[in-house]
Design an enzyme around this catalytic site. Sequence first.
Site, mmCIF file in Angstrom:
data_model
loop_
_atom_site.group_PDB
_atom_site.id
_atom_site.type_symbol
_atom_site.label_atom_id
_atom_site.label_comp_id
_atom_site.label_asym_id
_atom_site.label_seq_id
_atom_site.Cartn_x
_atom_site.Cartn_y
_atom_site.Cartn_z
ATOM 1 C CG ASP A 200 -6.149 -2.797 3.146
ATOM 2 O OD1 ASP A 200 -5.237 -2.354 3.623
ATOM 3 O OD2 ASP A 200 -7.034 -1.904 2.327
ATOM 4 C CB SER B 133 -0.860 0.086 1.203
ATOM 5 O OG SER B 133 -1.494 1.363 1.253
ATOM 6 C CG HIS C 263 -4.003 -1.515 -1.665
ATOM 7 N ND1 HIS C 263 -5.046 -2.356 -2.080
ATOM 8 C CD2 HIS C 263 -4.311 -0.725 -0.568
ATOM 9 C CE1 HIS C 263 -6.114 -2.001 -1.099
ATOM 10 N NE2 HIS C 263 -5.678 -0.763 -0.360
ATOM 11 C CG HIS D 61 -9.265 0.226 -0.499
ATOM 12 N ND1 HIS D 61 -8.549 0.130 0.644
ATOM 13 C CD2 HIS D 61 -10.614 0.478 -0.314
ATOM 14 C CE1 HIS D 61 -9.651 -0.106 1.779
ATOM 15 N NE2 HIS D 61 -10.661 0.082 0.959
ATOM 16 C CG MET E 175 -11.530 -2.314 5.168
ATOM 17 S SD MET E 175 -10.057 -2.007 4.489
ATOM 18 C CE MET E 175 -8.911 -1.137 5.578
ATOM 19 C CG MET F 16 -11.050 3.455 1.966
ATOM 20 S SD MET F 16 -9.639 3.330 2.980
ATOM 21 C CE MET F 16 -8.589 3.570 1.561
ATOM 22 C CG MET G 177 -8.390 7.578 2.407
ATOM 23 S SD MET G 177 -7.172 7.564 3.925
ATOM 24 C CE MET G 177 -6.499 5.737 3.670
ATOM 25 C CG ASP H 165 -4.979 2.506 0.736
ATOM 26 O OD1 ASP H 165 -5.888 1.815 0.663
ATOM 27 O OD2 ASP H 165 -3.824 2.278 1.226
HETATM 28 C C1 DX5 Z 1 -6.170 1.955 5.568
HETATM 29 C C2 DX5 Z 1 -5.903 1.703 4.118
HETATM 30 C C3 DX5 Z 1 -4.793 0.548 4.085
HETATM 31 C C4 DX5 Z 1 -3.425 0.901 4.671
HETATM 32 C C5 DX5 Z 1 -2.799 -0.165 5.519
HETATM 33 O O1 DX5 Z 1 -7.353 2.672 5.311
HETATM 34 O O2 DX5 Z 1 -6.770 0.960 3.249
HETATM 35 O O3 DX5 Z 1 -4.397 0.111 2.825
HETATM 36 O O4 DX5 Z 1 -2.570 1.597 3.968
HETATM 37 O O5 DX5 Z 1 -1.813 0.260 5.990
HETATM 38 P P1 DX5 Z 1 -1.136 -0.835 7.301
HETATM 39 O O6 DX5 Z 1 -0.546 -2.108 6.365
HETATM 40 O O7 DX5 Z 1 -0.187 0.083 7.743
HETATM 41 O O8 DX5 Z 1 -2.266 -1.095 8.007
HETATM 42 ZN ZN ZN Z 2 -6.484 -0.061 1.451
#
Ligand code: DX5
Ligand code: ZN
Length: 217
Positions: free
Chosen positions: A175, A7, A30, A64, A137, A66, A34, A32
């Site tokens: 994840d 990620s 990956h 991903h 998650m 969010m 947000m 992310d």
């Molecule tokens: C959290 C993200 C993850 C995050 C995971 O909301 O979706 O992908 O980057 O990070 P670690 O591996 O540090 O928990």
């Molecule tokens: Zn993620």
Amino acid sequence: MKKIAPSILSADFTRLKDDIESVNLADYIHYDVMDGVFVPNISVGIPVLQSIRKTFPETVLDAHLMITEPIRYAERFCDAGADIVTVHLEADTEDKIMEAMKLTRAKCKKAGISIKPKTPASALAPYLPLADLILIMTVEPGFGGQGFMYDQVDKIREVRRMIDESGFDIELEVDGGVNDETAVICSEAGAEVLVSGSYLFKKPDRGAEIKRLKEML
Ligand code: DX5
Ligand code: ZN
């Protein structure tokens, strides 16, 4: 062979190219996204994804989302270069989430559906025919570096069973809080893709760690 998806939320964004190169022997990158509404944090969006796609044409980009009402953006993330676009079940009504997944598939990309820790596995049932990937998650989404929620392991097993019984070709991804101990637990529970952010990016030799993880799983 299990898959590793670093990620890049844990990358240094001033040297993102080098950081992606350091983990590029992984299976997926990956990504992310947000929006500060669905989760209490804001990360990266479409322009950064486009740049990554241009610089890394062969890399599988696992987005991903969010974000609330992901139907507004699913196609744009496809066009920006994502190979997999995962939306959250909790981010809109069932109809609209399904529509977002259909739009993703219509772009010949893989459609993923993700659930937060408090959402039960059973909620996924209506989405199975539309899903190429299910993302469970194991932390509350929004931040890297949180501790793995061990109470989610039974859910991984349950979703594994649901996928196997459905007969659909769906990858199971986990994840949040994945390290060399929790990756083994998730893998044994039936996960096929392990996302890892802070654990992996803290390693001086990330490539060696990815290899080690894959050999262990
Ligand atoms: C959290 C993200 C993850 C995050 C995971 O909301 O979706 O992908 O980057 O990070 P670690 O591996 O540090 O928990
Ligand atoms: Zn993620």
